[in-house]
Design a protein around this motif. Structure first.
Motif, mmCIF file in Angstrom:
data_model
loop_
_atom_site.group_PDB
_atom_site.id
_atom_site.type_symbol
_atom_site.label_atom_id
_atom_site.label_comp_id
_atom_site.label_asym_id
_atom_site.label_seq_id
_atom_site.Cartn_x
_atom_site.Cartn_y
_atom_site.Cartn_z
ATOM 1 N N GLN A 69 40.302 36.556 46.549
ATOM 2 C CA GLN A 69 39.583 37.822 46.525
ATOM 3 C C GLN A 69 38.097 37.587 46.300
ATOM 4 O OE1 GLN A 69 42.394 39.513 43.406
ATOM 5 N NE2 GLN A 69 41.701 41.362 44.449
ATOM 6 N N GLU A 70 37.309 38.500 46.807
ATOM 7 C CA GLU A 70 35.890 38.511 46.497
ATOM 8 C C GLU A 70 35.743 39.009 45.057
ATOM 9 O OE1 GLU A 70 32.966 39.730 49.861
ATOM 10 O OE2 GLU A 70 34.636 41.138 49.826
ATOM 11 N N PRO A 71 35.127 38.261 44.186
ATOM 12 C CA PRO A 71 34.988 38.705 42.798
ATOM 13 C C PRO A 71 34.252 40.042 42.650
ATOM 14 C CG PRO A 71 34.483 36.375 42.987
ATOM 15 C CD PRO A 71 34.622 36.898 44.383
ATOM 16 N N ALA A 72 33.248 40.285 43.475
ATOM 17 C CA ALA A 72 32.432 41.494 43.329
ATOM 18 C C ALA A 72 33.124 42.760 43.822
ATOM 19 C CB ALA A 72 31.106 41.319 44.060
ATOM 20 N N THR A 73 33.986 42.634 44.851
ATOM 21 C CA THR A 73 34.561 43.840 45.469
ATOM 22 C C THR A 73 36.064 43.984 45.271
ATOM 23 O OG1 THR A 73 35.051 42.770 47.585
ATOM 24 C CG2 THR A 73 32.825 43.728 47.304
ATOM 25 N N GLY A 74 36.752 42.887 45.007
ATOM 26 C CA GLY A 74 38.210 42.929 44.888
ATOM 27 C C GLY A 74 38.943 42.834 46.209
ATOM 28 N N ARG A 75 38.234 42.913 47.328
ATOM 29 C CA ARG A 75 38.935 42.790 48.612
ATOM 30 C C ARG A 75 39.277 41.323 48.861
ATOM 31 N NH1 ARG A 75 33.988 44.338 52.737
ATOM 32 N NH2 ARG A 75 32.570 42.729 51.974
ATOM 33 N N GLY A 76 40.318 41.112 49.666
ATOM 34 C CA GLY A 76 40.721 39.738 49.893
ATOM 35 C C GLY A 76 41.841 39.605 50.899
ATOM 36 N N LEU A 77 42.548 38.493 50.791
ATOM 37 C CA LEU A 77 43.593 38.126 51.746
ATOM 38 C C LEU A 77 44.816 37.592 51.009
ATOM 39 C CD1 LEU A 77 41.263 36.050 54.082
ATOM 40 C CD2 LEU A 77 42.160 38.341 54.586
ATOM 41 N N PHE A 78 45.990 37.955 51.498
ATOM 42 C CA PHE A 78 47.247 37.350 51.077
ATOM 43 C C PHE A 78 47.756 36.466 52.205
ATOM 44 C CE2 PHE A 78 48.144 40.980 48.100
ATOM 45 C CZ PHE A 78 48.448 40.228 46.978
ATOM 46 N N VAL A 79 48.529 35.441 51.870
ATOM 47 C CA VAL A 79 49.349 34.720 52.840
ATOM 48 C C VAL A 79 50.741 34.600 52.243
ATOM 49 C CG1 VAL A 79 47.458 33.451 53.904
ATOM 50 C CG2 VAL A 79 48.694 32.413 52.003
ATOM 51 N N GLU A 80 51.735 34.663 53.103
ATOM 52 C CA GLU A 80 53.119 34.576 52.669
ATOM 53 C C GLU A 80 53.784 33.423 53.408
ATOM 54 O OE1 GLU A 80 51.560 37.261 53.904
ATOM 55 O OE2 GLU A 80 52.579 37.851 55.743
ATOM 56 N N LEU A 81 54.301 32.466 52.623
ATOM 57 C CA LEU A 81 54.900 31.269 53.224
ATOM 58 C C LEU A 81 56.203 30.937 52.520
ATOM 59 C CD1 LEU A 81 51.454 29.816 53.562
ATOM 60 C CD2 LEU A 81 53.062 29.683 55.458
ATOM 61 N N HIS A 82 57.020 30.168 53.205
ATOM 62 C CA HIS A 82 58.337 29.828 52.658
ATOM 63 C C HIS A 82 58.814 28.516 53.245
ATOM 64 C CE1 HIS A 82 60.295 30.915 56.459
ATOM 65 N NE2 HIS A 82 59.355 31.842 56.528
ATOM 66 N N GLY A 83 59.819 27.929 52.610
ATOM 67 C CA GLY A 83 60.384 26.685 53.112
ATOM 68 C C GLY A 83 61.342 26.071 52.124
ATOM 69 N N GLY A 84 61.724 24.847 52.408
ATOM 70 C CA GLY A 84 62.693 24.147 51.583
ATOM 71 C C GLY A 84 62.091 23.197 50.570
ATOM 72 N N ASP A 85 60.755 23.121 50.505
ATOM 73 C CA ASP A 85 60.085 22.191 49.608
ATOM 74 C C ASP A 85 58.894 22.887 48.938
ATOM 75 O OD1 ASP A 85 57.618 20.003 49.591
ATOM 76 O OD2 ASP A 85 59.529 19.170 48.906
ATOM 77 N N ARG A 86 58.877 22.893 47.613
ATOM 78 C CA ARG A 86 57.830 23.601 46.877
ATOM 79 C C ARG A 86 56.435 23.082 47.213
ATOM 80 N NH1 ARG A 86 54.311 24.749 43.138
ATOM 81 N NH2 ARG A 86 54.637 26.421 41.651
ATOM 82 N N ARG A 87 56.263 21.776 47.220
ATOM 83 C CA ARG A 87 54.947 21.191 47.486
ATOM 84 C C ARG A 87 54.444 21.594 48.868
ATOM 85 N NH1 ARG A 87 51.178 20.392 44.485
ATOM 86 N NH2 ARG A 87 49.917 21.222 46.110
ATOM 87 N N GLN A 88 55.349 21.609 49.858
ATOM 88 C CA GLN A 88 54.954 21.998 51.210
ATOM 89 C C GLN A 88 54.522 23.455 51.254
ATOM 90 O OE1 GLN A 88 54.757 19.790 53.984
ATOM 91 N NE2 GLN A 88 53.447 21.493 54.572
ATOM 92 N N LEU A 144 61.857 48.927 52.053
ATOM 93 C CA LEU A 144 60.668 48.075 52.118
ATOM 94 C C LEU A 144 59.913 48.245 53.419
ATOM 95 C CD1 LEU A 144 62.219 44.791 50.702
ATOM 96 C CD2 LEU A 144 61.051 46.619 49.452
ATOM 97 N N ILE A 145 58.609 48.360 53.310
ATOM 98 C CA ILE A 145 57.733 48.397 54.467
ATOM 99 C C ILE A 145 56.757 47.239 54.309
ATOM 100 C CG2 ILE A 145 55.987 49.705 55.729
ATOM 101 C CD1 ILE A 145 57.440 52.246 54.761
ATOM 102 N N CYS A 146 56.913 46.246 55.180
ATOM 103 C CA CYS A 146 56.088 45.033 55.073
ATOM 104 C C CYS A 146 54.726 45.253 55.720
ATOM 105 C CB CYS A 146 56.800 43.853 55.712
ATOM 106 S SG CYS A 146 58.245 43.341 54.762
ATOM 107 N N LEU A 147 53.721 44.819 55.002
ATOM 108 C CA LEU A 147 52.332 44.949 55.424
ATOM 109 C C LEU A 147 51.796 43.613 55.898
ATOM 110 C CD1 LEU A 147 51.050 46.956 52.324
ATOM 111 C CD2 LEU A 147 51.706 47.894 54.549
ATOM 112 N N SER A 148 50.693 43.671 56.652
ATOM 113 C CA SER A 148 49.959 42.443 56.917
ATOM 114 C C SER A 148 49.246 42.073 55.624
ATOM 115 C CB SER A 148 48.988 42.628 58.086
ATOM 116 O OG SER A 148 48.035 43.612 57.758
ATOM 117 N N SER A 149 48.413 41.109 55.652
ATOM 118 C CA SER A 149 48.003 40.447 54.417
ATOM 119 C C SER A 149 46.580 40.734 53.953
ATOM 120 C CB SER A 149 48.186 38.946 54.603
ATOM 121 O OG SER A 149 49.500 38.683 55.002
#
Length: 157
Positions: A87-106, A34-39
């Protein structure tokens, strides 16, 4: 066009690393490096949600991913891992965020707050926030939850 596949996995094992490996197996990506990328989501990208199936001839290849991972080892605790994106609907470019924790709602709230902040700091017309979150309860042995966005695999030179 780049198709980015979002997959999830959960696993349990005698150690946190074994639980991580089980989660990778469940997500369909255990036999990659695995090679982790920024978002950042490149232009002309399409996001698809589905379990990943590793082609037999790709054992040991590099796999470029954005990954959220959370481990839990205390009985009664839960591991949650999620990705959010816009994502931008017209171009498809966008952003990911990756989060984690002990509570789904959080995790969900953090995904939305983080993307809201990132979107506000850019002058691009992003669409609605999407997310994929997975969790697993710890019943005695270590557990791992992971959510991954898979960009592509690549041979070693």
């Amino acid at each position: 066009m780049l198709t980015i596949q979002v997959t999830t996995g959960t696993g349990e094992g005698p150690t946190p690393l074994a639980a991580f490996d089980a989660a990778l197996l469940d997500a369909g990506v255990a036999n990659y490096n695995l090679i982790c990328l920024s978002s950042v989501i490149p232009e002309a990208s399409v996001i698809r949600r589905a379990k990943y199936v590793t082609p037999i001839d790709e054992y040991g290849r590099r796999l470029y991913v954005v990954m959220a991972r959370h481990d839990a080892s205390t009985v009664g605790s839960t591991a949650w891992a999620g990705l959010g994106w816009a994502q931008e609907p017209a171009t498809g470019r966008g952003l990911f965020v990756e989060l984690h924790g002990g509570d789904r709602r959080q995790v969900q709230d953090d995904i939305e707050a983080t993307l809201d902040s990132m979107i506000a700091s850019r002058s691009l017309p992003y669409g609605d926030i999407q997310s994929e979150i997975v969790g697993i309860d710890c019943r005695g042995r270590p557990v791992c939850a992971l959510t991954m966005a898979i960009y592509r695999s690549e041979l070693w030179d």
